[in-house]
Design an enzyme around this catalytic site. Sequence first.
Site, PDB file in Angstrom:
ATOM      1  N   VAL A 201       0.818  -1.217   0.000  1.00  0.00           N
ATOM      2  CA  VAL A 201       0.000   0.000   0.000  1.00  0.00           C
ATOM      3  C   VAL A 201       0.853   1.269   0.000  1.00  0.00           C
ATOM      4  O   VAL A 201       0.303   2.369  -0.072  1.00  0.00           O
ATOM      5  CB  VAL A 201      -0.961   0.041   1.214  1.00  0.00           C
ATOM      6  CG1 VAL A 201      -1.960  -1.097   1.150  1.00  0.00           C
ATOM      7  CG2 VAL A 201      -0.191   0.012   2.538  1.00  0.00           C
ATOM      8  N   LYS A 202       2.183   1.126   0.062  1.00  0.00           N
ATOM      9  CA  LYS A 202       3.052   2.293   0.081  1.00  0.00           C
ATOM     10  C   LYS A 202       3.294   2.821  -1.337  1.00  0.00           C
ATOM     11  O   LYS A 202       2.888   2.223  -2.326  1.00  0.00           O
ATOM     12  CB  LYS A 202       4.388   1.947   0.745  1.00  0.00           C
ATOM     13  CG  LYS A 202       4.274   1.463   2.192  1.00  0.00           C
ATOM     14  CD  LYS A 202       3.722   2.520   3.108  1.00  0.00           C
ATOM     15  CE  LYS A 202       3.990   2.251   4.579  1.00  0.00           C
ATOM     16  NZ  LYS A 202       3.574   0.949   5.073  1.00  0.00           N
ATOM     17  N   HIS A 203       4.010   3.942  -1.436  1.00  0.00           N
ATOM     18  CA  HIS A 203       4.271   4.580  -2.730  1.00  0.00           C
ATOM     19  C   HIS A 203       5.017   3.659  -3.682  1.00  0.00           C
ATOM     20  O   HIS A 203       4.735   3.622  -4.879  1.00  0.00           O
ATOM     21  CB  HIS A 203       5.121   5.842  -2.531  1.00  0.00           C
ATOM     22  CG  HIS A 203       4.437   6.947  -1.796  1.00  0.00           C
ATOM     23  ND1 HIS A 203       3.952   6.812  -0.523  1.00  0.00           N
ATOM     24  CD2 HIS A 203       4.148   8.222  -2.173  1.00  0.00           C
ATOM     25  CE1 HIS A 203       3.407   7.951  -0.131  1.00  0.00           C
ATOM     26  NE2 HIS A 203       3.515   8.827  -1.105  1.00  0.00           N
TER      27      HIS A 203
END
Length: 401
Positions: A201-203
């Site tokens: 879910v991170k960049h």
Amino acid sequence: MTQNLENKPQKAIPYGRQHITAADIEAVVETLQSEFLTQGPKVAAFEHAFAEYVGATYAVAVSNGTAALHLCSLALGINEESRVITTPITFVASANCVRYCGGTVEFADIDPATALMDIAKVRQLLESKPKGYYSGIIPVDFAGNPVNMEELKALADTHGLWIIEDACHAPGGYFYDSHRQKQTCGNGQYADLAIFSFHPVKHIATGEGGMITTNDEQLYKKLLQLRTHGITRDPDQMEENHGGWYMEMQELGYNYRIPDMLCALGISQLQRADTGLARRKGIARIYDAAFKEIKGIEVLKTSTTALGTEGDTGHAYHLYVIRVQDRKGLYDFLRQHQIFAQVHYIPVHTMPYYRSLGHSKGDYPEAEQYYSECLSLPMYPSLTQEEQAFVIDKVKEFVGK
């Protein structure tokens, strides 16, 4: 910017989602077909590219963000006598890394406007004890909102403290220092070490993975050794040398390595990081405009030092958080419509483990009030305009009842 959408979306809308392209897949397949699956050239290539991206001198790729925090704690010498300050509004790993090394965790309450650790409260905590009582500070760029690291560094220096910047939410984020110079999260100008996560879910998504950045050569070399069982193969660092096969375990380290396949994916993802960040900021602007005049919805403010010219913000928007009175009601209502918003975070000091160490509910009222009202809305680059409009409409529908 919104429209009435009566039907449910064709698919569920999560709060976050990875975006894997054909180029990502090709990069991984190419590495799978190479000679190295781990401890190969892609690791160093990812480290170099990421260090350049955030403006740091060194980077060390590891198996996940928690491993990054643990290695930082080890490298800085946290032990049973160490007392470390962090924020109660973070994922538990930001505090757990101190406990892994036997240290004591204390918390400073948050600024309710931003949900960032309140530096004024950190100052109060430090000034309530003699110098030397605390060892360091772990600030968190929560939701992608950058901490004013210049101010925190000045405070830390006054009290002889180190800083680990938890920038898991903020690759590409930045603030402006007192000279109006842009300071990117994790660039090492104001922190001894900084850490990042590559959870889906991170960049930047590698499945699992993490990175440590620093400008300190000694810490960098120590991290490399701790990442691989405390072993060195460098003849200049060995006590003995029996031949080309020889290696020495010089301290107790860990296997926190990351394989080449994941680094290949990270390199590919990094190449479009700026595009993804621009899209996140665009999504945030639409949310801001939609909720600006809505009574009953409070949007977290961006750090004042992260605001530049009109339309320019150093907020990296890993999360888009609103505060509402009936958070549980809105959470359930959105789920009924296939919108899977999330809560970030349960205050760390209220967890049973930390309560067993002497922390209590009521210790940090701003953090606890924030927790009772916060909700993270969908925020990821592949979120479509139609999906965002649907989310906005449903939030307004519930709040307007």
